[in-house]
Design a protein around this motif. Sequence first.
Motif, PDB file in Angstrom:
ATOM      1  N   LEU A   1       0.809  -1.221   0.000  1.00  0.00           N
ATOM      2  CA  LEU A   1       0.000   0.000   0.000  1.00  0.00           C
ATOM      3  C   LEU A   1       0.843   1.272   0.000  1.00  0.00           C
ATOM      4  CD1 LEU A   1      -2.636  -1.087   2.655  1.00  0.00           C
ATOM      5  CD2 LEU A   1      -2.924  -1.014   0.182  1.00  0.00           C
ATOM      6  N   ALA A   2       2.148   1.139  -0.144  1.00  0.00           N
ATOM      7  CA  ALA A   2       3.041   2.291  -0.028  1.00  0.00           C
ATOM      8  C   ALA A   2       2.721   3.387  -1.047  1.00  0.00           C
ATOM      9  CB  ALA A   2       4.488   1.843  -0.164  1.00  0.00           C
ATOM     10  N   ASP A   3       2.395   3.023  -2.273  1.00  0.00           N
ATOM     11  CA  ASP A   3       2.124   4.027  -3.313  1.00  0.00           C
ATOM     12  C   ASP A   3       0.639   4.236  -3.572  1.00  0.00           C
ATOM     13  OD1 ASP A   3       4.838   4.387  -3.670  1.00  0.00           O
ATOM     14  OD2 ASP A   3       4.965   2.810  -5.195  1.00  0.00           O
ATOM     15  N   SER A   4      -0.199   3.605  -2.780  1.00  0.00           N
ATOM     16  CA  SER A   4      -1.641   3.687  -3.000  1.00  0.00           C
ATOM     17  C   SER A   4      -2.218   4.969  -2.399  1.00  0.00           C
ATOM     18  CB  SER A   4      -2.312   2.471  -2.354  1.00  0.00           C
ATOM     19  OG  SER A   4      -3.705   2.591  -2.447  1.00  0.00           O
ATOM     20  N   PRO A   5      -3.136   5.617  -3.099  1.00  0.00           N
ATOM     21  CA  PRO A   5      -3.813   6.790  -2.541  1.00  0.00           C
ATOM     22  C   PRO A   5      -4.946   6.395  -1.586  1.00  0.00           C
ATOM     23  CG  PRO A   5      -4.591   6.404  -4.763  1.00  0.00           C
ATOM     24  CD  PRO A   5      -3.499   5.390  -4.497  1.00  0.00           C
TER      25      PRO A   5
END
Length: 155
Positions: free
Chosen positions: A116-120
């Motif tokens: 989920l690091a790059d998820s908005p």
Amino acid sequence: MPNRQNTPTDPDDARPPFVLWREVLVAYAMPAAMAGAGGLATGQSQLLIAAATTIAGTSAVVAALVGARLRRRPADSWSTHAPRTLLAAGAGLCAAAIGLALGWSGAHWLPRVPALADSPWPDRLRIDLPVSAAIAATMITWRWRSTRPRRRRAR
């Protein structure tokens, strides 16, 4: 002695029953439809996904939890005698505060999960959770309170 059951003896006091599964179904379907329509109309794919997950899911979970708790209230508890507006507003504010705390915590901790690091998506939790929780708790409390028999004034 007044009737304390959900089936009143006075036909003027007849009220529809509070059926939790129907309330939870509506608490999921309506926010999903409204937010989904907004996402579709504005072309926001992120809102379309949030409509079925964080928005409607939060509403359904809150409706189930609050509704189950309210159904267990005794017929002579303070919540059955409190003014409906005050009771519903209080439930909405409490649910919003809890949703805000969970949303902020989730927005802080979930980006540390590598998937989920790059998820908005985690950033949406700050708004989706408190707003959905407040609306669901207010509506379910309002609906539950409307199914309770009215208090009779002492003469």
